[in-house]
Design a protein around this motif. Structure first.
Motif, mmCIF file in Angstrom:
data_model
loop_
_atom_site.group_PDB
_atom_site.id
_atom_site.type_symbol
_atom_site.label_atom_id
_atom_site.label_comp_id
_atom_site.label_asym_id
_atom_site.label_seq_id
_atom_site.Cartn_x
_atom_site.Cartn_y
_atom_site.Cartn_z
ATOM 1 N N SER A 67 1.195 -1.120 0.386
ATOM 2 C CA SER A 67 0.094 -0.291 -0.045
ATOM 3 C C SER A 67 1.236 0.879 0.224
ATOM 4 O O SER A 67 2.257 1.450 0.736
ATOM 5 N N HIS A 125 0.922 5.951 0.384
ATOM 6 C CA HIS A 125 0.097 6.759 0.935
ATOM 7 C C HIS A 125 -0.711 7.128 0.366
ATOM 8 O O HIS A 125 0.577 8.724 -0.694
ATOM 9 N N GLU A 184 -4.094 10.374 -1.814
ATOM 10 C CA GLU A 184 -4.964 11.210 -1.460
ATOM 11 C C GLU A 184 -6.426 10.668 -2.832
ATOM 12 O O GLU A 184 -5.171 10.964 -4.066
ATOM 13 N N ARG A 208 4.183 18.123 -3.077
ATOM 14 C CA ARG A 208 2.518 17.396 -3.794
ATOM 15 C C ARG A 208 2.639 16.450 -5.465
ATOM 16 O O ARG A 208 3.003 17.442 -5.958
ATOM 17 N N SER A 258 -7.349 -3.422 6.854
ATOM 18 C CA SER A 258 -6.899 -1.892 7.669
ATOM 19 C C SER A 258 -5.587 -2.739 8.658
ATOM 20 O O SER A 258 -5.879 -3.932 9.561
ATOM 21 N N GLN A 291 -11.283 -1.968 4.566
ATOM 22 C CA GLN A 291 -11.765 -0.250 3.917
ATOM 23 C C GLN A 291 -11.840 -0.555 2.457
ATOM 24 O O GLN A 291 -11.159 -1.893 1.625
ATOM 25 N N ARG A 344 -10.268 0.043 -1.052
ATOM 26 C CA ARG A 344 -9.608 0.682 -1.971
ATOM 27 C C ARG A 344 -9.194 0.629 -2.986
ATOM 28 O O ARG A 344 -9.789 -0.820 -3.424
ATOM 29 N N ALA A 359 -4.352 4.132 -0.109
ATOM 30 C CA ALA A 359 -4.549 4.374 1.208
ATOM 31 C C ALA A 359 -3.920 5.117 2.437
ATOM 32 O O ALA A 359 -3.072 5.965 1.904
ATOM 33 N N ASP A 360 -4.663 5.746 3.388
ATOM 34 C CA ASP A 360 -4.944 6.796 4.177
ATOM 35 C C ASP A 360 -3.342 6.181 4.916
ATOM 36 O O ASP A 360 -3.710 5.465 5.765
ATOM 37 N N ARG A 361 -2.048 6.676 4.817
ATOM 38 C CA ARG A 361 -1.539 6.170 5.880
ATOM 39 C C ARG A 361 -0.952 6.934 6.847
ATOM 40 O O ARG A 361 -0.080 6.992 6.664
ATOM 41 N N SER A 362 -1.293 7.825 6.358
ATOM 42 C CA SER A 362 -0.735 9.376 7.338
ATOM 43 C C SER A 362 -0.459 9.086 8.895
ATOM 44 O O SER A 362 0.032 10.015 9.194
ATOM 45 N N GLN A 363 -1.188 8.047 9.919
ATOM 46 C CA GLN A 363 -1.033 7.845 11.236
ATOM 47 C C GLN A 363 0.050 6.908 10.866
ATOM 48 O O GLN A 363 0.291 6.392 11.660
#
Length: 151
Positions: free
Chosen positions: A38, A40, A42, A65, A80, A86, A88, A109-113
Motif C-alpha cells: 500500500s 499513502h 489521496e 505534492r 487495515s 476498507q 481501496r 490508502a490513508d497512511r498518514s498515521q
C-alpha cells in the motif's frame, strides 16, 4: 529450486521507487504479515481513457505534492492494520527495490498515521526476496538513512 537464482535478502525497511509514477527514495516498511502493498495517497478522481479505467491520486513526497495517474486494476475490500474493512483502489505499476524492478499491485490508502508512507506486502516479495528482520536498508542507497536503527 535448481536452476533458479536464490532470493535476494532485503531489510525490514528499504527505500523503494515507483518509476512510472516519478517517485523515488520512498521509505517502505517490508511487512510479510500484509498480503497487499500500500501507498499513502489521496485519491482525487477516477476516469476512463481509451476504454481503460484510471485513477488520479496525489502523493506528498520530498516536500512536494505529486499528482499521479495509473491504470485502475480493481477496488478491493482490504483489512487495515486496525482490523477495519476498507474499500481501496488498487493499481499495478513497476516497483523498484535496489537493482530489481517488477510489476506490483499497490492499494492506495490513508497512511498518514503510519511511520512509513509505503508498505510492501508478501505478494510483491514472493519468490523474489527474503527479509532479514535484523537489518535495514540492505538494498537501498548508502545515503538512505544514517539515523537510529541503521545497521
Amino acid at each position: 529450486m535448481s536452476g533458479q537464482n536464490p532470493p535476494t535478502i532485503i531489510g525490514w525497511r528499504e527505500r523503494i521507487g515507483l518509476p512510472d509514477l516519478g517517485l523515488a527514495g520512498i521509505p517502505a516498511k517490508i511487512d510479510t504479515g500484509a498480503r497487499t502493498s500500500s501507498l499513502h495517497a489521496e485519491v482525487l478522481d477516477e476516469f476512463r481513457r481509451d476504454r481503460q479505467r484510471f485513477v488520479r491520486f496525489a502523493v506528498n513526497w520530498g516536500g512536494a505534492r505529486h499528482v499521479c495517474e495509473a491504470v485502475h486494476v480493481d477496488i478491493r475490500g482490504i483489512t487495515s492494520s486496525m482490523g477495519e474493512q476498507q474499500q481501496r483502489f488498487v493499481i499495478k505499476t513497476p516497483l523498484s527495490i535496489g537493482k530489481y524492478t517488477f510489476r506490483a499491485e499497490i492499494s492506495l490508502a490513508d497512511r498518514s498515521q503510519m511511520q512509513f508512507p509505503m508498505l510492501i506486502g508478501r505478494t510483491a516479495l514472493r519468490r523474489r526476496f527474503v527479509v532479514d528482520s535484523g537489518h535495514s536498508w540492505l538494498q537501498s542507497d548508502e545515503n538512505a538513512d544514517k539515523g537510529p536503527g541503521r545497521r
